[in-house]
Write a protein that holds these residues in place. Sequence first.
Motif: not given
Length: 244
Positions: A202, A204-206, A233-234, A236
């Motif tokens: 994901d 959106t996670y750290e 983040p960012n 994938s």
Amino acid sequence: MSTPGDLTIEPTEAIEAIEILTPRDVPLGGPRAMTVRRTLPQRNRSLIGAWCFVDHYGPDDVTLSGGMDVAPHPHIGLQTVSWLFSGEIEHRDSLGVHAYVRPGEINLMTAGHGICHSEVSTPATTQLHGVQLWVALPEQHRDTARDFHHHTPRPVPLDGGSEARVFLGTLAGDTSPVPTFTPLLGAELTLAPHATVTLDVDPTYEHALLVDQGEVHLDTTPVPTAHLAYASPNLSLIHISAPP
């Protein structure tokens, strides 16, 4: 290589900077205290997502270290995650739960508005090796009811003979039934020699990678044993490799 936490790498370009968090030795208390290697919190980083504590220990000969003998003590506003690679730990708490955790199993305790618990390695344990992770509850759930969950995740085959055991969240098509109050991913990855695994995660996670044994590369960055690698983040995809 064991990796409790959330992990990822951008698929088309190398991460510009991966932060390597160095462990520090912390005794668990008493004259024969078992020592853990703590990588979170650090002075400059207190949280990775909702993860607020990472303690890594062993493999310890319990005849020398004394094993784990953590007397009853309180928690509030968090969840504790116990995960073992070897040995056995007995858990008791003020909810009335009496449970054990063994290699490849997760014990998750929700403190919520308050709980007291103890953790003791069993007499049959000769070698103790594992991690304990803490999860900070979001403000709206800090006073939730105390709770306890135990789960044994199945091994999930990965590329090149590697495998994953997903104890929280979803990875490689497998989803843990253990509930959390914040979206999380927790998994142990065991890499075959010289293998590389690539996994969708994901963005959106750290993300964090804790290396249990050996050295692995997160993208092109080497991560030494017992160190925690952090990526923002960012991102994938994961690319994790065991160098030759």
